[in-house]
Enzyme design. Structure first.
Site, mmCIF file in Angstrom:
data_model
loop_
_atom_site.group_PDB
_atom_site.id
_atom_site.type_symbol
_atom_site.label_atom_id
_atom_site.label_comp_id
_atom_site.label_asym_id
_atom_site.label_seq_id
_atom_site.Cartn_x
_atom_site.Cartn_y
_atom_site.Cartn_z
ATOM 1 N N HIS A 164 -11.870 5.853 12.025
ATOM 2 C CA HIS A 164 -10.791 6.180 11.064
ATOM 3 C C HIS A 164 -10.642 7.696 10.979
ATOM 4 O O HIS A 164 -11.600 8.435 11.282
ATOM 5 C CB HIS A 164 -11.138 5.604 9.685
ATOM 6 C CG HIS A 164 -9.943 5.432 8.786
ATOM 7 N ND1 HIS A 164 -9.337 6.484 8.136
ATOM 8 C CD2 HIS A 164 -9.234 4.326 8.453
ATOM 9 C CE1 HIS A 164 -8.302 6.022 7.437
ATOM 10 N NE2 HIS A 164 -8.213 4.711 7.613
ATOM 11 N N GLY A 165 -9.494 8.173 10.562
ATOM 12 C CA GLY A 165 -9.315 9.596 10.245
ATOM 13 C C GLY A 165 -10.090 9.912 8.969
ATOM 14 O O GLY A 165 -10.449 8.997 8.213
ATOM 15 N N ASP A 166 -10.314 11.191 8.713
ATOM 16 C CA ASP A 166 -11.107 11.517 7.514
ATOM 17 C C ASP A 166 -10.205 11.701 6.285
ATOM 18 O O ASP A 166 -10.550 12.383 5.335
ATOM 19 C CB ASP A 166 -11.967 12.765 7.748
ATOM 20 C CG ASP A 166 -11.122 13.999 8.030
ATOM 21 O OD1 ASP A 166 -9.876 13.887 8.038
ATOM 22 O OD2 ASP A 166 -11.707 15.073 8.244
ATOM 23 N N ASP A 167 -9.045 11.046 6.321
ATOM 24 C CA ASP A 167 -8.094 11.193 5.206
ATOM 25 C C ASP A 167 -8.321 10.141 4.132
ATOM 26 O O ASP A 167 -7.533 10.001 3.220
ATOM 27 C CB ASP A 167 -6.649 11.079 5.736
ATOM 28 C CG ASP A 167 -6.428 9.788 6.496
ATOM 29 O OD1 ASP A 167 -7.358 9.347 7.194
ATOM 30 O OD2 ASP A 167 -5.330 9.229 6.393
ATOM 31 N N TYR A 213 0.805 -1.209 0.000
ATOM 32 C CA TYR A 213 0.000 0.000 0.000
ATOM 33 C C TYR A 213 0.846 1.270 0.000
ATOM 34 O O TYR A 213 0.753 2.100 -0.900
ATOM 35 C CB TYR A 213 -0.966 -0.060 1.190
ATOM 36 C CG TYR A 213 -1.513 1.263 1.637
ATOM 37 C CD1 TYR A 213 -2.105 2.131 0.718
ATOM 38 C CD2 TYR A 213 -1.443 1.652 2.966
ATOM 39 C CE1 TYR A 213 -2.609 3.352 1.131
ATOM 40 C CE2 TYR A 213 -1.942 2.859 3.378
ATOM 41 C CZ TYR A 213 -2.517 3.710 2.463
ATOM 42 O OH TYR A 213 -3.002 4.911 2.868
ATOM 43 N N ASP A 257 20.847 0.225 -27.979
ATOM 44 C CA ASP A 257 21.074 -0.585 -26.770
ATOM 45 C C ASP A 257 22.245 -1.552 -27.020
ATOM 46 O O ASP A 257 22.047 -2.748 -27.185
ATOM 47 C CB ASP A 257 19.760 -1.344 -26.465
ATOM 48 C CG ASP A 257 19.851 -2.214 -25.233
ATOM 49 O OD1 ASP A 257 20.765 -2.009 -24.410
ATOM 50 O OD2 ASP A 257 18.988 -3.117 -25.092
ATOM 51 N N TYR A 303 -10.862 -3.947 5.187
ATOM 52 C CA TYR A 303 -11.266 -4.248 6.563
ATOM 53 C C TYR A 303 -12.222 -5.446 6.606
ATOM 54 O O TYR A 303 -12.621 -5.889 7.674
ATOM 55 C CB TYR A 303 -11.998 -3.039 7.170
ATOM 56 C CG TYR A 303 -11.130 -1.889 7.607
ATOM 57 C CD1 TYR A 303 -10.148 -1.365 6.789
ATOM 58 C CD2 TYR A 303 -11.315 -1.294 8.860
ATOM 59 C CE1 TYR A 303 -9.364 -0.293 7.190
ATOM 60 C CE2 TYR A 303 -10.537 -0.230 9.278
ATOM 61 C CZ TYR A 303 -9.565 0.265 8.435
ATOM 62 O OH TYR A 303 -8.796 1.325 8.841
HETATM 63 C C1 SPV Z 1 16.261 -4.312 -21.102
HETATM 64 O O1 SPV Z 1 15.231 -3.870 -20.609
HETATM 65 O O2 SPV Z 1 17.172 -3.588 -21.525
HETATM 66 C C2 SPV Z 1 16.492 -5.759 -21.174
HETATM 67 C C3 SPV Z 1 15.353 -6.661 -21.279
HETATM 68 O O3 SPV Z 1 17.630 -6.178 -21.211
HETATM 69 S S1 SPV Z 1 15.110 -6.970 -22.947
HETATM 70 O O4 SPV Z 1 14.938 -5.697 -23.633
HETATM 71 O O5 SPV Z 1 13.943 -7.805 -23.079
HETATM 72 O O6 SPV Z 1 16.301 -7.661 -23.461
HETATM 73 MG MG MG Z 2 19.081 -4.722 -21.518
#
Ligand code: SPV
Ligand code: MG
Length: 435
Positions: free
Chosen positions: A93-96, A47, A208, A79
């Site tokens: 309970h509080g009123d939040d 939570y 990447d 609850y």
């Molecule tokens: C990334 O989030 O960079 C990962 C996971 O390496 S994946 O893109 O699925 O290879």
């Molecule tokens: Mg990666």
């Protein structure tokens, strides 16, 4: 002893008791005999934030408060279970909770009390500045390196699966930190953040391929850490040269990162979701095991996890190869195994999990269901998975929204039309409160 023998139920999720709580408790005690629910650790973690104090300690604090006759655990934000069982004359309970994540919980309480003539009594919630400061100091404590780092292992012990979403800067970190929904009386939040190589690179307009270097990756982590408290798992690509890896794991450990996941590839790394469409080379079991072992040896704490990611299914090397590697990497010291696949059907992931779990019931298993995205967290948990990582969804969704906005402004020759797609100026100005 009591002004009446009416019964009162009140629930505490806090680990810091302040005057506001005491005042509500005093008023509750004037109504009758008070039973206090104490949220279990899993319920608190789902939570608000991970509790600073474990359930047993919080229970004994509440037990010792004047006016509390009895303490019972409350397993979820709802609850319902305790109200049905105890049938209190009053819930206090509080009123939040009139608005926000707890609103449906309040409505459920009113409906349940209505079934037998019970009553909800709400008192103004304390908005004392000093109480707010207490909460922010708890948050500061949770963001300290030692506290943050250790929390992933603690979460693994109480929650299955641990649910993780990518963050690539401060604002996405805040989204992972704060987003909360309530469903059937259960609050749902992400437990941790994944600092993805794909998203960190994409956010910088780069491919990447380990082009965004570790110094830059550490800056991204630092930016996220400055505004959040949840544990961080770093996508460490191949881990680089072993000689560099041992330095990097120590830096990450010192910063308070909880885990690094490294993949068993060498040479120019490309994103796994390309699969065999591009040339990618898998590392040997011996080399990669030695890298894991060296990393483990460099660590200073028991909290930091080095997780081995197996690319055998991505590179179509077969299940046997994937399993052989998994057991070898665990033997070399890996604290978890991430098994990856780019198939839409989850069959090979499920097969791997079943075969791995036949021999190893404890080492955490991690999956990244970008392709096999129809599987629910509950199903993964049944298959023995401990961590589910949603690896790229914030950047992918924001890219789509941003591109649409850019096109609409060009098409309309003005920006009125995009207003409905945007957060309001008022909201953006107040989104991030000033300290
Ligand atoms: C990334 O989030 O960079 C990962 C996971 O390496 S994946 O893109 O699925 O290879
Ligand atoms: Mg990666």
């Amino acid at each position: 002893m009591y002004p009446s023998m009416k019964s009162v139920y009140i629930c505490f999720g806090t680990d810091v008791i302040h005057g506001g709580h005491i005042r509500i408790l005093e008023r509750a005690a004037q109504l009758g005999r008070v039973t206090a629910g104490v949220l279990t650790d899993t319920a608190v973690a789902s939570y608000r934030r991970y509790p600073l104090l474990p359930y047993e300690e919080r229970k004994s604090i509440i037990e010792n408060l004047k006016g509390v006759s009895e303490v019972v655990p409350q397993d979820s934000l709802s609850y319902a279970e305790n109200v049905r069982r105890l049938r209190p004359d009053y819930v206090v309970h509080g009123d939040d909770w009139l608005e926000g994540a707890q609103k449906p919980i309040r409505e459920e309480v009113i409906a349940l009390l209505g079934e037998y003539g019970g009553e909800l009594v709400e008192y103004p919630y304390s908005d004392d500045e000093s109480h707010k400061l207490l909460d922010s100091s708890v948050r500061e404590t949770l963001s300290l390196p030692d506290v943050r780092r250790s929390r992933l292992k603690k979460l693994l012990a109480i929650k299955k699966p641990v649910s993780v979403l990518e963050a690539h800067n401060g604002i996405t970190g805040l989204i992972v930190e704060k987003t909360c929904v309530v469903e059937n009386g259960q609050a749902r939040q992400f437990d941790a953040m994944w600092v993805s190589s794909l998203c960190d690179s994409t956010a910088k307009g780069k491919p990447d391929i380990e082009l965004v270097d570790m110094t830059s990756r550490l800056q991204t982590i630092d930016e996220i850490m400055e505004v959040t408290t949840k544990p961080i798992i770093l996508d460490g690509d191949t881990g680089g040269k072993t000689e560099h890896f041992v330095y990097n794991v120590r830096t990450l450990e010192r910063m308070g990162v909880s885990a690094i996941i490294i993949e068993d590839k060498v040479g120019l790394k490309k994103n796994s979701l390309f699969g065999t469409e591009v040339k990618q080379t898998q590392d040997s079991i011996e080399n990669f095991s030695a890298k894991i072992a060296a990393g483990k040896k460099a660590l200073r704490t028991k909290d930091f996890m080095i997780i081995a990611r197996i690319e055998s299914l991505i590179l179509e090397q077969g299940m046997e190869d994937a399993l052989r590697r998994a057991f070898a990497f665990v033997a070399a010291g890996a604290d978890g195994i991430m098994i990856h696949s780019r198939k839409k059907a989850p069959d090979e992931i499920f097969e791997f999990c079943a075969k791995f779990r036949e021999k190893d019931g404890t080492t955490p298993l991690i999956v990244v269901p970008t392709s096999f995205n129809a599987v629910t967290e509950e199903e993964f948990a049944k298959r023995g998975v401990n961590i589910v990582i949603y690896a790229n969804h914030l950047i992918r969704s924001s890219f789509k929204a941003m591109q649409k906005t850019a096109e609409m402004i060009l098409e309309a020759h003005r920006c009125k039309e995009v207003d409905d797609n945007c957060i309001s100026i008022k909201e953006i100005l107040t989104l991030i409160p000033q300290q």
